[in-house]
Design a protein around this motif. Sequence first.
Motif, PDB file in Angstrom:
ATOM      1  N   TRP A   1     -40.157 -35.198   5.183  1.00  0.00           N
ATOM      2  CA  TRP A   1     -39.368 -34.828   6.358  1.00  0.00           C
ATOM      3  C   TRP A   1     -38.110 -34.030   6.028  1.00  0.00           C
ATOM      4  N   GLN A   2     -37.733 -33.928   4.775  1.00  0.00           N
ATOM      5  CA  GLN A   2     -36.439 -33.373   4.392  1.00  0.00           C
ATOM      6  C   GLN A   2     -36.179 -31.980   4.961  1.00  0.00           C
ATOM      7  N   ASN A   3     -37.156 -31.113   4.971  1.00  0.00           N
ATOM      8  CA  ASN A   3     -36.945 -29.738   5.433  1.00  0.00           C
ATOM      9  C   ASN A   3     -37.561 -29.450   6.796  1.00  0.00           C
ATOM     10  N   GLU A   4     -38.079 -30.478   7.449  1.00  0.00           N
ATOM     11  CA  GLU A   4     -38.615 -30.294   8.794  1.00  0.00           C
ATOM     12  C   GLU A   4     -37.455 -30.228   9.785  1.00  0.00           C
ATOM     13  N   GLN A   5     -37.604 -29.396  10.784  1.00  0.00           N
ATOM     14  CA  GLN A   5     -36.554 -29.287  11.797  1.00  0.00           C
ATOM     15  C   GLN A   5     -37.163 -29.432  13.179  1.00  0.00           C
TER      16      GLN A   5
ATOM     17  N   THR B   1     -27.049 -32.917  13.961  1.00  0.00           N
ATOM     18  CA  THR B   1     -27.446 -31.514  13.846  1.00  0.00           C
ATOM     19  C   THR B   1     -26.373 -30.746  13.096  1.00  0.00           C
TER      20      THR B   1
ATOM     21  N   THR C   1     -31.625 -27.462  14.320  1.00  0.00           N
ATOM     22  CA  THR C   1     -31.589 -27.969  12.943  1.00  0.00           C
ATOM     23  C   THR C   1     -31.704 -29.493  12.875  1.00  0.00           C
ATOM     24  N   ARG C   2     -32.138 -30.118  13.951  1.00  0.00           N
ATOM     25  CA  ARG C   2     -32.264 -31.572  13.937  1.00  0.00           C
ATOM     26  C   ARG C   2     -33.365 -32.000  12.968  1.00  0.00           C
ATOM     27  N   THR C   3     -33.155 -33.149  12.333  1.00  0.00           N
ATOM     28  CA  THR C   3     -34.165 -33.714  11.446  1.00  0.00           C
ATOM     29  C   THR C   3     -34.406 -35.159  11.882  1.00  0.00           C
ATOM     30  N   THR C   4     -34.545 -36.070  10.945  1.00  0.00           N
ATOM     31  CA  THR C   4     -34.782 -37.480  11.276  1.00  0.00           C
ATOM     32  C   THR C   4     -33.490 -38.269  11.443  1.00  0.00           C
TER      33      THR C   4
END
Length: 130
Positions: free
Chosen positions: A14-18, A37, A42-45
């Motif tokens: 998940w590190q680079n998923e947005q 964000t 740019t939201r992630t987990t």
Amino acid sequence: QFGIPGKPAIAAMWQNEQIKDDPVVESNKRGTIAFATSGPDTRTTQFFINFKDNPNLDDMGFAPFGKVVQGMAVVDKIYSGYAGNPDEQKLFQTGNSYLKREFPNLSYIKSVEILETNSEEESGATEGEL
């Protein structure tokens, strides 16, 4: 702020998923939950619970997606003494072992329950219970 998985293999996925932004339809009031964000889309987990009313976050694009509907007194007991000091890269690499070693007083969320609503008065946001 929380949401980086404690297991490095899952965190890496998940590190680079947005996640694309949602429109802000509700203010960041005490007890609402919003994604962290660093700019548009740019939201992630990672997300946070507002411990106080933060209307200044509305214009910055922080869209609440849920709210604590029961147990805010428990949320108020979350340990806040580390104030953003954990190193995110170390957390991604070593997971909860890093947190447990370096931040022994850190609070952990062990479960969350998603409640369904039938009320037409609700804004449509999913409500979580801590």
